[in-house]
Scaffold this active site. Structure first.
Site, short mmCIF file in Angstrom:
data_model
loop_
_atom_site.label_atom_id
_atom_site.label_comp_id
_atom_site.label_asym_id
_atom_site.label_seq_id
_atom_site.Cartn_x
_atom_site.Cartn_y
_atom_site.Cartn_z
N ASP A 1 0.83 -1.20 0.00
CA ASP A 1 0.00 0.00 0.00
C ASP A 1 0.87 1.25 0.00
O ASP A 1 0.58 2.23 -0.67
CB ASP A 1 -0.89 0.03 1.24
CG ASP A 1 -2.02 -0.97 1.12
OD1 ASP A 1 -2.11 -1.63 0.06
OD2 ASP A 1 -2.80 -1.10 2.08
N ASP B 1 0.82 4.22 -2.62
CA ASP B 1 0.55 5.61 -2.24
C ASP B 1 1.64 6.54 -2.77
O ASP B 1 1.36 7.66 -3.18
CB ASP B 1 0.46 5.73 -0.72
CG ASP B 1 -0.78 5.02 -0.20
OD1 ASP B 1 -1.68 4.75 -1.01
OD2 ASP B 1 -0.84 4.74 1.01
N LYS C 1 -5.99 -30.20 3.88
CA LYS C 1 -6.66 -28.89 3.88
C LYS C 1 -6.23 -28.20 2.59
O LYS C 1 -5.07 -27.86 2.41
CB LYS C 1 -6.24 -28.09 5.10
CG LYS C 1 -6.94 -26.76 5.18
CD LYS C 1 -6.68 -26.11 6.54
CE LYS C 1 -7.54 -24.89 6.77
NZ LYS C 1 -7.40 -23.87 5.76
N ASP D 1 -5.75 -25.42 -0.21
CA ASP D 1 -5.56 -23.97 -0.18
C ASP D 1 -6.22 -23.34 -1.40
O ASP D 1 -5.58 -23.08 -2.42
CB ASP D 1 -4.05 -23.68 -0.17
CG ASP D 1 -3.75 -22.30 0.37
OD1 ASP D 1 -4.71 -21.60 0.78
OD2 ASP D 1 -2.58 -21.91 0.37
N TYR E 1 -15.98 -31.56 0.51
CA TYR E 1 -15.61 -32.12 1.81
C TYR E 1 -16.62 -31.85 2.92
O TYR E 1 -16.40 -32.20 4.06
CB TYR E 1 -14.22 -31.62 2.24
CG TYR E 1 -14.07 -30.10 2.19
CD1 TYR E 1 -14.82 -29.28 3.01
CD2 TYR E 1 -13.17 -29.50 1.31
CE1 TYR E 1 -14.69 -27.90 2.96
CE2 TYR E 1 -13.03 -28.13 1.25
CZ TYR E 1 -13.79 -27.33 2.09
OH TYR E 1 -13.68 -25.98 2.04
N CYS F 1 2.08 9.74 19.50
CA CYS F 1 1.43 9.20 18.31
C CYS F 1 2.02 9.86 17.07
O CYS F 1 2.05 11.09 16.98
CB CYS F 1 -0.06 9.45 18.39
SG CYS F 1 -0.91 9.08 16.85
#
Ligand code: IVH
Length: 700
Positions: free
Chosen positions: A43, A47, A128, A130, A237, A419
């Site tokens: 990202d 940007d 499992k 993917d 499944y 911050c």
């Protein structure tokens, strides 16, 4: 990215060339992000491209033509998939990572069912896959609809796309039930993935990062003829709604699926113990590299469907199944920087910016560093060589620093105490009970911090909250920057507030009238919203989807919740109202109290409720005669353990209480019941046996 010259010193000619090149690059990234589900840059890098593009236009206004991308929000297709509600929710699975946890899982199941250690209990074990899960609905043997998982309750209608997958039968063979929803995974095999990417590259189209992205991007095409050209496959499944489940065991259903002509995974085995499950896990792991498709673990399921029903669900995962994930994949790279992100609740999260590296087939350039203590514990310094690990969908993490590769002069990292977005102090709260500092450092500028405001808005509009189509993260950031949306209620007044905002948006060339109208329409569609979604959307600390549902179920009416929460001073009387809500701890009640006591939040909620009408929470389970009742179980239960009784009551929408009072609606009494039974009789409360409980809740 190559170092670029300041825009001010470019010639008009150079600026035009760079502007055109950047425009193409950004448009390609937009397509990858919005249409192909396969972004290839971070990202932050995206940007940076956008900022450069805008800087060029600011310096050379003649570049800002009608075709300019500036102000264009995203590239989401104007059309969209229709939504399909799942008759039975599509759940996810809990994960375990070690042999020990597998043993614990088996023990937990036994305990819940009240089974002795030596009583037989079988599990299936299977890979499992993917890919992405889909639910295929067959009526009278014909494929009538297909949906993606979506948020578990509602998915996207991909019927036309699913019909193009050669392996999926349009008609089931043999003795298929009237109605059956076969659920499973759509995936792409390695060889097909490689060939597809080659074709894409030749056609100068974006290539996919991995087979799962390729499968998702291929299935979710509005034009199903594109899906038809993509080599997708399927393994069944599980099942959703069924007029009749074709067997009494998991393995039996899988075999029935195979008879009906549905593809099922050949590595599905029946196991009689945790040891057998683990042996099969190791066997599958050994074959992983040569299977020809991606798997990320092994799924264990209780075989007996009657027991599955008894075990039920916690939150959104079944108690009767678990995913045993393969160990994560790792790689070595360099830590270029640490960026501090500020979340919705003000938590400062350090994110590692890495020299891009491929981990398990995916390019990783960011990783989480969790928190201040983690950085100190691992002594992570900028410039260090680090080991990154990635497991499934989890955000990549930094496991450790390679000590002997540390550059000279690298300094210990100092975590900021203010911050970075609003300059407010960032503090670590002290837990009153333990006296220990919280792991998270939080920005104290809740109401003035732009980072928190934007994150709250993103959460509010997100899919599992208000679900406002077309108002994604990028759009919210844009509207916030433009000063058009500062609070959640601003979303709903956007259109009315300005004919001006429309003009303003339209004037930002590239943001067309149609996209503005589509957005207004999507916003209008969410003026009626289920109460549980609204509660969740408010973003109260500790109130996730499950707690939001609990609150909605208990209070039904939002004003009731609001009044109770505002009154619930810690230790005060009103606090007790929340005691009856199973699973809701004091931390949550305190967070609710703080939230509703804040005048700014009160005003915002009032403003929202002027715009939005709340609807009842949709029933996930069928409505049952005990829904909404307060039930007390007492005496010895013979068919149910206590945990199971509690879970059943919750599943059927009833509340469990520990003692009998005027508020009790029903008492389920087993042999040996004493004072509670007496009290129930005194108060004239209905008393039933355990068998009657089963009958009443439709469990035979
Ligand atoms: S069973 C109620 N079996 O994993 C249980 N899921 O992490 C439903 N998945 O959403 C899931 N292979 O998309 C099951 N053999 C398998 C699976 C499997 C892949 C996916 C599925 C699920 C996710 C949960």
């Amino acid at each position: 990215m190559k170092k670029s010259q300041p825009v001010a010193i470019l010639s008009a000619h150079e600026a035009r060339a760079e502007h055109a090149r950047l425009g193409e690059e950004i448009a390609a990234h937009d397509r990858r992000y919005y249409q192909d589900d396969a972004p290839t840059i971070s990202d932050a890098d995206y940007d940076a491209l956008r900022r450069r593009y805008e800087a060029l236009e600011a310096e050379f206004p003649r570049l800002a033509t009608k075709e300019s991308l500036t102000g264009k929000v995203g590239a989401a297709p104007a059309e969209k998939f229709a939504k399909l509600k799942h008759a039975v929710p599509m759940l996810s699975l809990g994960n375990v990572f070690s042999e020990e946890e597998v043993h614990e899982f088996v023990a937990r199941v036994r305990r819940f069912l009240g089974l002795a250690e030596d009583a037989p209990l079988a599990f299936t074990a299977e890979p499992k896959i993917d890919g992405l899960s889909c639910s295929l609905r067959y009526e009278k043997g014909r494929l009538v609809s297909a949906a993606t998982r979506g948020d578990g309750f509602e998915g996207e209608d991909v019927t036309a796309n699913i019909r193009t997958i050669g392996e999926i039968p349009h008609r089931l063979k043999g003795d298929a039930p009237e109605v059956i929803e076969a659920r499973g995974e759509v995936y792409m095999a390695h060889a097909d993935f490689a060939a597809l990417n080659e074709r894409q590259a030749l056609a100068k189209k974006p290539i996919f990062a991995n087979p799962r992205n390729a499968a998702a991007g291929s299935l979710r095409q509005l034009d199903a003829s594109i899906t038809a050209g993509r080599p997708l496959r399927f393994f069944a499944y599980a099942w959703g709604e069924a007029s009749e489940v074709p067997a009494s065991t998991q393995m039996g259903v899988i075999k029935a699926f195979a008879r009906f002509g549905l593809p099922v995974n050949p590595l599905t085995r029946l196991c009689a113990s945790a040891d057998e499950m683990l042996a099969h896990y190791r066997d599958i792991e050994a074959q992983r590299a040569t299977l020809g498709y991606d798997i990320d673990g092994v799924v264990y399921k209780v075989d007996d469907i009657g027991l599955q029903t008894r075990l039920g669900f916690v939150s959104r995962a079944p108690r009767w199944a678990v995913a045993h994930k393969f160990p994560a994949e790792r790689a070595m790279t360099i830590l270029r920087g640490i960026e501090i992100q500020v979340g919705r609740t003000g938590v400062l999260t350090p994110v590692a910016r890495l020299e891009p590296v491929t981990v398990g087939g995916v390019v990783v350039s960011n990783a989480t560093l969790h928190n201040e203590d983690e950085i100190a514990r691992k002594d992570v310094r900028i410039g260090d060589t680090v080991i990154v690990q990635r497991a499934g969908d989890v955000i990549p993490q930094i496991v450790e620093v390679v000590a002997d590769k540390r550059p000279h002069g690298a300094k210990p990292y100092e975590f900021p105490h203010v911050c970075p977005r609003c300059g407010s102090a960032a503090l670590r709260e002290i837990d009153e009970k333990t006296g220990e500092a919280d792991v998270a450092r939080r920005c104290t500028g809740s109401l003035i911090c732009p980072a928190q405001a934007v994150e709250r808005l993103k959460h509010f509009a997100s899919r599992n909250a208000m679900d406002i189509e077309g108002l994604g993260d990028k759009q919210i950031e844009y509207f916030y920057e433009q000063g058009l949306i500062k609070t959640a209620s601003d979303i709903f007044t956007l259109e009315r507030r300005d004919a001006a905002s429309l003009t303003k948006l339209k004037n930002r060339e590239g943001f067309g009238e149609t996209s503005v109208r589509n957005l207004f329409k999507a916003i209008d569609e969410r003026r009626r919203v289920p109460i549980n979604r609204f509660i969740y959307a408010l973003g109260v600390r500790h109130v996730g989807e499950t707690n939001a549902r609990r609150l909605a179920r208990h209070f039904v009416d939002f004003e009731q919740l609001r009044a109770a929460a505002s009154a619930a001073e810690p230790g005060g009387e009103a606090y007790a109202v929340f005691d009856a809500i199973d699973g809701l701890g004091p931390v949550v009640v305190e967070a609710l109290h703080d939230f509703f006591a804040e005048p700014h939040n009160e005003r915002e909620i009032d403003a929202l409720l002027r715009e939005v009408t709340l609807e009842p929470m949709p029933e996930i389970e069928y409505s049952s005669p005990v829904a909404g009742k307060t039930v007390v179980f007492t005496g010895a239960l013979e068919r149910l353990t206590r945990d199971e009784a509690k879970a059943q009551a919750e599943r059927f929408g009833a509340k469990i209480a520990g003692s009998v009072s005027k508020k009790t609606d029903l008492v389920v009494a087993g042999p040996g019941a004493g004072s509670k039974l007496t009290k129930a009789r005194e108060l004239g409360i209905e008393v039933i046996s355990e068998d009657e409980w089963f009958a009443r809740t439709g469990q035979g």
